[in-house]
Design an enzyme around this catalytic site. Sequence first.
Site, PDB file in Angstrom:
ATOM      1  N   HIS A  88     -52.293 -30.299  17.459  1.00  0.00           N
ATOM      2  CA  HIS A  88     -51.144 -29.795  16.522  1.00  0.00           C
ATOM      3  C   HIS A  88     -49.662 -30.259  15.978  1.00  0.00           C
ATOM      4  CE1 HIS A  88     -49.156 -30.049  20.158  1.00  0.00           C
ATOM      5  NE2 HIS A  88     -47.907 -30.145  19.259  1.00  0.00           N
ATOM      6  N   GLU A 106     -42.368 -20.574  20.512  1.00  0.00           N
ATOM      7  CA  GLU A 106     -43.078 -21.192  19.761  1.00  0.00           C
ATOM      8  C   GLU A 106     -44.294 -20.103  19.120  1.00  0.00           C
ATOM      9  OE1 GLU A 106     -46.245 -24.585  21.931  1.00  0.00           O
ATOM     10  OE2 GLU A 106     -47.387 -22.433  22.363  1.00  0.00           O
ATOM     11  N   GLN A 152     -48.176 -25.586  14.603  1.00  0.00           N
ATOM     12  CA  GLN A 152     -46.369 -24.798  15.315  1.00  0.00           C
ATOM     13  C   GLN A 152     -45.354 -25.117  15.031  1.00  0.00           C
ATOM     14  OE1 GLN A 152     -45.670 -27.785  19.094  1.00  0.00           O
ATOM     15  NE2 GLN A 152     -46.132 -26.387  20.000  1.00  0.00           N
ATOM     16  N   HIS A 169     -42.653 -33.266  15.363  1.00  0.00           N
ATOM     17  CA  HIS A 169     -43.544 -34.527  15.944  1.00  0.00           C
ATOM     18  C   HIS A 169     -45.464 -33.950  15.360  1.00  0.00           C
ATOM     19  CE1 HIS A 169     -44.138 -30.582  19.107  1.00  0.00           C
ATOM     20  NE2 HIS A 169     -45.238 -30.797  19.233  1.00  0.00           N
ATOM     21  N   GLU A 180     -47.221 -35.713  21.200  1.00  0.00           N
ATOM     22  CA  GLU A 180     -47.048 -35.215  22.254  1.00  0.00           C
ATOM     23  C   GLU A 180     -48.520 -35.692  22.421  1.00  0.00           C
ATOM     24  OE1 GLU A 180     -46.453 -30.763  23.943  1.00  0.00           O
ATOM     25  OE2 GLU A 180     -46.300 -31.258  21.814  1.00  0.00           O
TER      26      GLU A 180
END
Length: 146
Positions: free
Chosen positions: A15, A51, A62, A86, A136
Amino acid sequence: MQGLDPLDLLRDIDHVGIAVKDLEQAVRQYRRLFGVEPAHREHVEDQGVEEVLFEVGTSYIQLLAATGPDTPVGRFLARRGEGIHHVGYRVDDLSDVLERLRQEGATLIDEAPRPGSRGTVVAFVHPKSVGGVLVELVQERPISER
């Protein structure tokens, strides 16, 4: 981590996390502009976010809203405003990937996997180790459950 080819650590982009101030407005905007519908919605208490995920191919967009100003996303929004927060990469064995990164001298935010959304386990790598990008790492299911 014997025998793991370093080129095989990342499996896919899981994502792209985008910090937003108003989650409901952002969801409406994505629906209107891109014709997408939310695939998943979750409140992740320990990360201080609400989210919404939109499925795009094999990955997700996301949208993240902070649950308070003293959360990581809340501080990000205060410092930088809305935008890419991220990038999440899918991995097969998060513990092994973290060990490899440790051996390579990467700065880890999470020393061990922790619960993420969608039943995943996740860990974050500090931006200073990855060209200024918060990364992540996402394992969809623990190895023991495969």
